[in-house]
Design a protein around this motif. Structure first.
Motif, PDB file in Angstrom:
ATOM      1  N   PHE A  66      17.377  52.865  34.050  1.00  0.00           N
ATOM      2  CA  PHE A  66      17.603  53.207  35.454  1.00  0.00           C
ATOM      3  C   PHE A  66      18.209  52.027  36.209  1.00  0.00           C
ATOM      4  N   ARG A  67      17.662  50.830  36.026  1.00  0.00           N
ATOM      5  CA  ARG A  67      18.156  49.641  36.737  1.00  0.00           C
ATOM      6  C   ARG A  67      19.605  49.327  36.357  1.00  0.00           C
ATOM      7  N   LYS A  68      19.973  49.553  35.100  1.00  0.00           N
ATOM      8  CA  LYS A  68      21.351  49.318  34.657  1.00  0.00           C
ATOM      9  C   LYS A  68      22.300  50.294  35.352  1.00  0.00           C
ATOM     10  N   VAL A  69      21.947  51.559  35.363  1.00  0.00           N
ATOM     11  CA  VAL A  69      22.775  52.587  36.008  1.00  0.00           C
ATOM     12  C   VAL A  69      22.883  52.299  37.512  1.00  0.00           C
ATOM     13  N   GLU A  70      21.759  51.958  38.099  1.00  0.00           N
ATOM     14  CA  GLU A  70      21.702  51.635  39.523  1.00  0.00           C
ATOM     15  C   GLU A  70      22.623  50.450  39.844  1.00  0.00           C
ATOM     16  N   ARG A  71      22.527  49.390  39.059  1.00  0.00           N
ATOM     17  CA  ARG A  71      23.335  48.180  39.265  1.00  0.00           C
ATOM     18  C   ARG A  71      24.825  48.501  39.156  1.00  0.00           C
ATOM     19  N   GLU A  72      25.210  49.224  38.114  1.00  0.00           N
ATOM     20  CA  GLU A  72      26.625  49.549  37.912  1.00  0.00           C
ATOM     21  C   GLU A  72      27.168  50.385  39.073  1.00  0.00           C
ATOM     22  N   LEU A  73      26.391  51.345  39.539  1.00  0.00           N
ATOM     23  CA  LEU A  73      26.820  52.197  40.644  1.00  0.00           C
ATOM     24  C   LEU A  73      26.985  51.380  41.928  1.00  0.00           C
ATOM     25  N   ILE A  74      26.004  50.559  42.251  1.00  0.00           N
ATOM     26  CA  ILE A  74      26.050  49.781  43.494  1.00  0.00           C
ATOM     27  C   ILE A  74      27.202  48.782  43.471  1.00  0.00           C
ATOM     28  N   VAL A  75      27.382  48.078  42.378  1.00  0.00           N
ATOM     29  CA  VAL A  75      28.473  47.106  42.291  1.00  0.00           C
ATOM     30  C   VAL A  75      29.816  47.829  42.460  1.00  0.00           C
ATOM     31  N   ASP A  76      29.952  48.993  41.842  1.00  0.00           N
ATOM     32  CA  ASP A  76      31.184  49.776  41.985  1.00  0.00           C
ATOM     33  C   ASP A  76      31.401  50.193  43.446  1.00  0.00           C
ATOM     34  N   LEU A  77      30.365  50.703  44.084  1.00  0.00           N
ATOM     35  CA  LEU A  77      30.487  51.122  45.479  1.00  0.00           C
ATOM     36  C   LEU A  77      30.852  49.951  46.385  1.00  0.00           C
ATOM     37  N   CYS A  78      30.201  48.821  46.161  1.00  0.00           N
ATOM     38  CA  CYS A  78      30.434  47.647  47.015  1.00  0.00           C
ATOM     39  C   CYS A  78      31.827  47.064  46.833  1.00  0.00           C
ATOM     40  N   THR A  79      32.329  47.087  45.618  1.00  0.00           N
ATOM     41  CA  THR A  79      33.604  46.430  45.344  1.00  0.00           C
ATOM     42  C   THR A  79      34.806  47.364  45.419  1.00  0.00           C
ATOM     43  N   ALA A 101      26.904  41.378  45.090  1.00  0.00           N
ATOM     44  CA  ALA A 101      27.965  42.340  45.425  1.00  0.00           C
ATOM     45  C   ALA A 101      27.820  42.822  46.872  1.00  0.00           C
ATOM     46  N   CYS A 102      26.592  43.105  47.269  1.00  0.00           N
ATOM     47  CA  CYS A 102      26.348  43.566  48.638  1.00  0.00           C
ATOM     48  C   CYS A 102      26.723  42.497  49.657  1.00  0.00           C
ATOM     49  N   LEU A 103      26.255  41.291  49.436  1.00  0.00           N
ATOM     50  CA  LEU A 103      26.505  40.212  50.393  1.00  0.00           C
ATOM     51  C   LEU A 103      27.973  39.779  50.417  1.00  0.00           C
ATOM     52  N   SER A 104      28.661  39.888  49.307  1.00  0.00           N
ATOM     53  CA  SER A 104      30.068  39.472  49.233  1.00  0.00           C
ATOM     54  C   SER A 104      31.020  40.484  49.854  1.00  0.00           C
ATOM     55  N   HIS A 105      30.666  41.759  49.799  1.00  0.00           N
ATOM     56  CA  HIS A 105      31.624  42.799  50.166  1.00  0.00           C
ATOM     57  C   HIS A 105      31.184  43.717  51.299  1.00  0.00           C
ATOM     58  N   CYS A 106      29.956  43.594  51.754  1.00  0.00           N
ATOM     59  CA  CYS A 106      29.413  44.559  52.715  1.00  0.00           C
ATOM     60  C   CYS A 106      28.672  43.849  53.841  1.00  0.00           C
ATOM     61  N   ILE A 107      28.220  44.619  54.797  1.00  0.00           N
ATOM     62  CA  ILE A 107      27.318  44.142  55.841  1.00  0.00           C
ATOM     63  C   ILE A 107      25.936  44.657  55.463  1.00  0.00           C
ATOM     64  N   VAL A 108      24.992  43.760  55.241  1.00  0.00           N
ATOM     65  CA  VAL A 108      23.671  44.130  54.729  1.00  0.00           C
ATOM     66  C   VAL A 108      22.635  44.094  55.853  1.00  0.00           C
ATOM     67  N   PHE A 109      22.026  45.252  56.110  1.00  0.00           N
ATOM     68  CA  PHE A 109      20.945  45.377  57.091  1.00  0.00           C
ATOM     69  C   PHE A 109      19.620  45.551  56.363  1.00  0.00           C
ATOM     70  N   PHE A 110      18.667  44.699  56.698  1.00  0.00           N
ATOM     71  CA  PHE A 110      17.309  44.794  56.165  1.00  0.00           C
ATOM     72  C   PHE A 110      16.474  45.583  57.160  1.00  0.00           C
ATOM     73  N   LEU A 111      16.018  46.760  56.744  1.00  0.00           N
ATOM     74  CA  LEU A 111      15.097  47.559  57.555  1.00  0.00           C
ATOM     75  C   LEU A 111      13.696  47.084  57.212  1.00  0.00           C
ATOM     76  N   ASP A 112      13.118  46.337  58.121  1.00  0.00           N
ATOM     77  CA  ASP A 112      11.826  45.711  57.903  1.00  0.00           C
ATOM     78  C   ASP A 112      10.735  46.557  58.551  1.00  0.00           C
ATOM     79  N   LEU A 113       9.578  46.537  57.948  1.00  0.00           N
ATOM     80  CA  LEU A 113       8.418  47.270  58.432  1.00  0.00           C
ATOM     81  C   LEU A 113       7.196  46.462  58.020  1.00  0.00           C
TER      82      LEU A 113
END
Length: 187
Positions: A66-79, A101-113
């Motif tokens: 799952f983590r591998k699939v998740e990582r590949e998808l997110i990196v693809d979306l971000c880049t 990938a997120c920090l290099s290519h996107c605006i990252v919002f942390f939803l904190d609770l």
């Protein structure tokens, strides 16, 4: 074509991170609608592609798969994508490649609770979150605090303790628009 990390700020994806159950999907859908962008929930995208639920993927193929699939998808979306609002699963951002990938290519919002606010939601989410399965409240709190450390690396943070989803989305949109204006006026 421009290198993706050189895209104008207005074209970059907006990524929402935070612990499971903080409202990334609900708030993300509202942000996307307000900014006229497509919304992508990474977990839902994985479920759609595999035609099974995340708990079933964990059970049948394991968390590593799952983590591998998740990582590949997110990196693809971000880049390779732009103008999206993307909600990450609670554990995705722990992976260094995802975070980079997120920090290099996107605006990252942390939803904190806060922990106290989050644990009130536990009965609503415990049954469909495989990483919470068979864990004590103390173990879940350790996981919450451990992940919070990874989430601390972001572009912006929104404490959502006393915010309904609409108010949280409005605050994110206001922050993004303000950032766009400041960025463009400095160019």
């Amino acid at each position: 074509m421009k290198e993706y990390s050189e895209l104008p700020l207005r074209e970059k994806n907006i990524v929402l991170i935070g612990f499971m159950g903080v409202g990334k999907t609900t708030i993300g859908q509202l942000v996307a609608k307000k900014l006229y962008r497509d919304f992508i929930d990474v977990d839902q995208e994985i479920e759609n592609r595999h035609h099974m639920s995340i708990p079933a993927i964990f059970e049948q193929m394991g968390e590593d798969y799952f983590r591998k699939v998740e990582r590949e998808l997110i990196v693809d979306l971000c880049t390779n994508k732009r103008l999206k609002v993307i909600s990450l699963g609670g554990g995705a951002y722990l992976q260094e490649e995802v975070r980079n990938a997120c920090l290099s290519h996107c605006i990252v919002f942390f939803l904190d609770l806060s922990w106290d606010c989050w644990k009130e939601r536990l009965p609503l989410i415990v049954n469909n979150r495989p990483v919470l399965k068979n864990k004590t409240l103390e173990e879940i709190e350790r996981l919450f605090l451990q992940r919070r450390e990874a989430y601390s690396i972001h572009n912006s943070r929104l404490l959502t303790n006393d915010l309904d989803p609409e108010t949280a989305a409005n605050q994110i949109v206001e922050s993004i628009k303000w950032t766009w204006e400041v960025y463009e006026s400095n160019e």
